[in-house]
Write a protein that holds these residues in place. Structure first.
Motif, PDB file in Angstrom:
ATOM      1  N   ILE A 189       0.831  -1.202   0.000  1.00  0.00           N
ATOM      2  CA  ILE A 189       0.000   0.000   0.000  1.00  0.00           C
ATOM      3  C   ILE A 189       0.866   1.253   0.000  1.00  0.00           C
ATOM      4  CG2 ILE A 189      -1.632   1.346   1.377  1.00  0.00           C
ATOM      5  CD1 ILE A 189      -2.882  -1.292   2.276  1.00  0.00           C
ATOM      6  N   VAL A 190       1.896   1.263   0.841  1.00  0.00           N
ATOM      7  CA  VAL A 190       2.806   2.420   0.896  1.00  0.00           C
ATOM      8  C   VAL A 190       3.529   2.591  -0.430  1.00  0.00           C
ATOM      9  CG1 VAL A 190       4.879   3.346   1.989  1.00  0.00           C
ATOM     10  CG2 VAL A 190       3.094   2.292   3.394  1.00  0.00           C
ATOM     11  N   SER A 191       3.996   1.491  -1.016  1.00  0.00           N
ATOM     12  CA  SER A 191       4.697   1.561  -2.304  1.00  0.00           C
ATOM     13  C   SER A 191       3.782   2.105  -3.390  1.00  0.00           C
ATOM     14  CB  SER A 191       5.205   0.169  -2.698  1.00  0.00           C
ATOM     15  OG  SER A 191       6.117  -0.337  -1.742  1.00  0.00           O
ATOM     16  N   THR A 192       2.554   1.633  -3.411  1.00  0.00           N
ATOM     17  CA  THR A 192       1.590   2.109  -4.410  1.00  0.00           C
ATOM     18  C   THR A 192       1.332   3.601  -4.259  1.00  0.00           C
ATOM     19  OG1 THR A 192       0.494  -0.055  -4.411  1.00  0.00           O
ATOM     20  CG2 THR A 192      -0.742   1.796  -5.330  1.00  0.00           C
ATOM     21  N   ALA A 193       1.162   4.049  -3.023  1.00  0.00           N
ATOM     22  CA  ALA A 193       0.896   5.472  -2.780  1.00  0.00           C
ATOM     23  C   ALA A 193       2.070   6.340  -3.212  1.00  0.00           C
ATOM     24  CB  ALA A 193       0.587   5.691  -1.300  1.00  0.00           C
ATOM     25  N   LEU A 194       3.286   5.934  -2.887  1.00  0.00           N
ATOM     26  CA  LEU A 194       4.464   6.724  -3.232  1.00  0.00           C
ATOM     27  C   LEU A 194       4.679   6.788  -4.743  1.00  0.00           C
ATOM     28  CD1 LEU A 194       7.002   5.601  -0.470  1.00  0.00           C
ATOM     29  CD2 LEU A 194       5.881   7.829  -0.699  1.00  0.00           C
ATOM     30  N   VAL A 195       4.496   5.659  -5.415  1.00  0.00           N
ATOM     31  CA  VAL A 195       4.677   5.641  -6.872  1.00  0.00           C
ATOM     32  C   VAL A 195       3.591   6.462  -7.549  1.00  0.00           C
ATOM     33  CG1 VAL A 195       4.611   4.179  -8.925  1.00  0.00           C
ATOM     34  CG2 VAL A 195       5.927   3.467  -6.932  1.00  0.00           C
ATOM     35  N   SER A 196       2.353   6.321  -7.092  1.00  0.00           N
ATOM     36  CA  SER A 196       1.257   7.105  -7.676  1.00  0.00           C
ATOM     37  C   SER A 196       1.505   8.599  -7.496  1.00  0.00           C
ATOM     38  CB  SER A 196      -0.063   6.706  -7.015  1.00  0.00           C
ATOM     39  OG  SER A 196      -1.127   7.487  -7.499  1.00  0.00           O
ATOM     40  N   TRP A 197       1.974   8.990  -6.333  1.00  0.00           N
ATOM     41  CA  TRP A 197       2.262  10.396  -6.046  1.00  0.00           C
ATOM     42  C   TRP A 197       3.388  10.910  -6.932  1.00  0.00           C
ATOM     43  CZ3 TRP A 197       6.484  12.699  -3.107  1.00  0.00           C
ATOM     44  CH2 TRP A 197       6.276  14.048  -2.821  1.00  0.00           C
ATOM     45  N   THR A 198       4.413  10.080  -7.122  1.00  0.00           N
ATOM     46  CA  THR A 198       5.543  10.486  -7.963  1.00  0.00           C
ATOM     47  C   THR A 198       5.124  10.629  -9.419  1.00  0.00           C
ATOM     48  OG1 THR A 198       7.140   9.392  -6.511  1.00  0.00           O
ATOM     49  CG2 THR A 198       7.841   9.823  -8.774  1.00  0.00           C
ATOM     50  N   VAL A 199       4.363   9.659  -9.902  1.00  0.00           N
ATOM     51  CA  VAL A 199       3.949   9.681 -11.303  1.00  0.00           C
ATOM     52  C   VAL A 199       3.030  10.859 -11.595  1.00  0.00           C
ATOM     53  CG1 VAL A 199       2.578   8.450 -13.029  1.00  0.00           C
ATOM     54  CG2 VAL A 199       4.277   7.213 -11.683  1.00  0.00           C
ATOM     55  N   GLN A 200       2.132  11.171 -10.682  1.00  0.00           N
ATOM     56  CA  GLN A 200       1.130  12.209 -10.938  1.00  0.00           C
ATOM     57  C   GLN A 200       1.621  13.619 -10.619  1.00  0.00           C
ATOM     58  OE1 GLN A 200      -2.551  11.239  -8.978  1.00  0.00           O
ATOM     59  NE2 GLN A 200      -2.584   9.152  -9.786  1.00  0.00           N
ATOM     60  N   ARG A 201       2.458  13.774  -9.593  1.00  0.00           N
ATOM     61  CA  ARG A 201       2.821  15.112  -9.135  1.00  0.00           C
ATOM     62  C   ARG A 201       4.243  15.520  -9.512  1.00  0.00           C
ATOM     63  NH1 ARG A 201      -0.914  16.979  -5.394  1.00  0.00           N
ATOM     64  NH2 ARG A 201      -2.851  15.822  -5.725  1.00  0.00           N
ATOM     65  N   HIS A 202       5.168  14.599  -9.468  1.00  0.00           N
ATOM     66  CA  HIS A 202       6.562  14.938  -9.723  1.00  0.00           C
ATOM     67  C   HIS A 202       6.883  14.703 -11.191  1.00  0.00           C
ATOM     68  CE1 HIS A 202       8.285  15.188  -5.439  1.00  0.00           C
ATOM     69  NE2 HIS A 202       6.963  15.181  -5.357  1.00  0.00           N
ATOM     70  N   LEU A 203       6.588  15.676 -11.998  1.00  0.00           N
ATOM     71  CA  LEU A 203       6.737  15.508 -13.436  1.00  0.00           C
ATOM     72  C   LEU A 203       8.190  15.283 -13.828  1.00  0.00           C
ATOM     73  CD1 LEU A 203       4.263  18.241 -14.706  1.00  0.00           C
ATOM     74  CD2 LEU A 203       3.864  15.796 -14.391  1.00  0.00           C
ATOM     75  N   HIS A 204       9.114  15.874 -13.090  1.00  0.00           N
ATOM     76  CA  HIS A 204      10.520  15.696 -13.439  1.00  0.00           C
ATOM     77  C   HIS A 204      10.972  14.255 -13.219  1.00  0.00           C
ATOM     78  CE1 HIS A 204      10.508  16.417  -9.124  1.00  0.00           C
ATOM     79  NE2 HIS A 204      11.708  15.854  -9.058  1.00  0.00           N
ATOM     80  N   GLU A 205      10.283  13.522 -12.295  1.00  0.00           N
ATOM     81  CA  GLU A 205      10.582  12.118 -12.098  1.00  0.00           C
ATOM     82  C   GLU A 205       9.764  11.254 -13.038  1.00  0.00           C
ATOM     83  OE1 GLU A 205      12.713  10.637 -10.209  1.00  0.00           O
ATOM     84  OE2 GLU A 205      13.488  12.320  -9.066  1.00  0.00           O
ATOM     85  N   SER A 206       8.464  11.528 -13.151  1.00  0.00           N
ATOM     86  CA  SER A 206       7.575  10.673 -13.935  1.00  0.00           C
ATOM     87  C   SER A 206       7.834  10.799 -15.423  1.00  0.00           C
ATOM     88  CB  SER A 206       6.108  11.008 -13.632  1.00  0.00           C
ATOM     89  OG  SER A 206       5.816  12.345 -13.968  1.00  0.00           O
ATOM     90  N   ALA A 207       8.543  11.851 -15.839  1.00  0.00           N
ATOM     91  CA  ALA A 207       8.866  11.980 -17.256  1.00  0.00           C
ATOM     92  C   ALA A 207       9.724  10.824 -17.725  1.00  0.00           C
ATOM     93  CB  ALA A 207       9.592  13.306 -17.503  1.00  0.00           C
ATOM     94  N   ARG A 208      10.399  10.160 -16.796  1.00  0.00           N
ATOM     95  CA  ARG A 208      11.246   9.023 -17.158  1.00  0.00           C
ATOM     96  C   ARG A 208      10.419   7.754 -17.380  1.00  0.00           C
ATOM     97  NH1 ARG A 208      15.537   9.972 -12.241  1.00  0.00           N
ATOM     98  NH2 ARG A 208      16.200  12.074 -12.839  1.00  0.00           N
ATOM     99  N   VAL A 209       9.173   7.783 -16.981  1.00  0.00           N
ATOM    100  CA  VAL A 209       8.309   6.619 -17.117  1.00  0.00           C
ATOM    101  C   VAL A 209       7.527   6.718 -18.413  1.00  0.00           C
ATOM    102  CG1 VAL A 209       6.457   5.295 -16.062  1.00  0.00           C
ATOM    103  CG2 VAL A 209       8.129   6.460 -14.615  1.00  0.00           C
ATOM    104  N   ASN A 210       7.765   5.788 -19.316  1.00  0.00           N
ATOM    105  CA  ASN A 210       7.154   5.871 -20.638  1.00  0.00           C
ATOM    106  C   ASN A 210       5.727   5.339 -20.667  1.00  0.00           C
ATOM    107  OD1 ASN A 210       9.401   6.995 -22.093  1.00  0.00           O
ATOM    108  ND2 ASN A 210      10.409   5.011 -21.862  1.00  0.00           N
ATOM    109  N   ASN A 211       5.373   4.464 -19.771  1.00  0.00           N
ATOM    110  CA  ASN A 211       4.027   3.893 -19.759  1.00  0.00           C
ATOM    111  C   ASN A 211       3.499   3.899 -18.336  1.00  0.00           C
ATOM    112  OD1 ASN A 211       1.671   2.418 -20.043  1.00  0.00           O
ATOM    113  ND2 ASN A 211       2.548   1.071 -21.578  1.00  0.00           N
TER     114      ASN A 211
END
Length: 282
Positions: A189-211
């Motif tokens: 649950i914690v991992s899911t929340a942190l990844v979701s937050w990074t992908v949605q809010r931290h564009l400089h990090e999530s830009a590295r995620v292609n899918n």
């Protein structure tokens, strides 16, 4: 009538899970090098599922005929393979979640932590713990079968007043499994929340995620595995009467794990690793 339903469900798991997991294991070994932690954990997860599947034919035979043709030791092996799948699968799935968390949220800082050698050491430790727990559990179950004078799995058709197949030590192991499952669920649950937050809010990090859809599907599937398949069968310590139905439900998890492999390696993580490599060169 219920016994026939159990036999059909376990039969379906064999028919669908065996080719899916065998093919997944072959693809993982053949086309994805074991140089990444995710691949190592997924190979071990596939092996865990295959070990469960090879134990199911005897369950099908018992529920279809009402007879157990083998000795108590064979019954114990079949039972342990099933319980080992729940424990090892929950841990390997959690390892996959944590590895994906580190890859997405901390791609550079975790590079030296996310190595295949550390993954293999972690996998070996998981199997060691699983086997060690099997020793007292097998002894307790063997004593129960000898004292109760019943066929393998016959206790699962018993009423609430019938004796449970465990002594104090085995009951403690049941609670250990329940605590383990809740702990692994919390980590997911914690991992899911942190990844979701990074992908949605931290564009400089999530830009590295292609899918990004694949990323969240992986975590959503992991949470579903726990809430639908793993936790209910672990809660059977409080509801022995429902053990057969919950065991059938739990066995279905090995038919869905190949989807986890697909979403993990659908061209997404390779691109992610390429990005990490290029960043390291910079």
């Amino acid at each position: 009538m219920m016994n026939l339903a159990y036999a059909l469900i376990f039969g379906f798991v064999i028919a669908a899970g065996l080719p899916l997991n065998a093919m997944s294991l072959w693809i993982l070994l053949r086309h994805h090098s074991l140089k990444t932690p995710s691949a190592v954990f997924m190979v071990n997860l596939a092996i865990s599922d295959l070990l469960l599947i090879i134990s199911l034919p005897m369950r099908v035979y018992f529920y279809a005929t009402g007879m157990w043709p083998l000795n108590n030791m064979a019954c114990i092996w079949v039972r342990m393979l099933f319980r080992n799948n729940i424990r090892s699968s929950s841990i390997f799935i959690t390892f996959i979640s944590v590895d994906r968390l580190l890859a997405v949220v901390y791609p550079l800082r975790s590079r030296y932590l996310r190595t295949s050698s550390k993954a293999w050491k972690g996998a070996a430790l998981v199997w060691l713990i699983v086997v060690v727990v099997n020793v007292p559990e097998s002894v307790g179950f063997s004593r129960f079968l000898d004292e109760a004078k019943i066929a393998c799995f016959e206790y699962q058709n018993a009423t609430f007043s019938s004796p449970a197949p465990s002594g104090p030590l085995n009951r403690a192991i049941d609670y250990f499994q329940l605590v383990l499952l809740f702990t692994m669920l919390a980590v997911n649950i914690v991992s899911t929340a942190l990844v979701s937050w990074t992908v949605q809010r931290h564009l400089h990090e999530s830009a590295r995620v292609n899918n990004k859809v694949n990323v969240m599907l992986i975590f959503a599937m992991n949470l579903m595995m726990f809430t639908v398949f793993f936790l209910p069968v672990s809660l059977v310590v409080f509801f022995e009467y429902y053990r057969p139905a919950l065991s059938c439900l739990a066995s279905l998890n090995c038919c869905l794990d190949p989807l986890l492999y697909y979403f993990s390696f659908d061209g997404f993580w390779k691109r992610k690793e390429d990005v990490d490599t290029s960043l390291a060169r910079e």
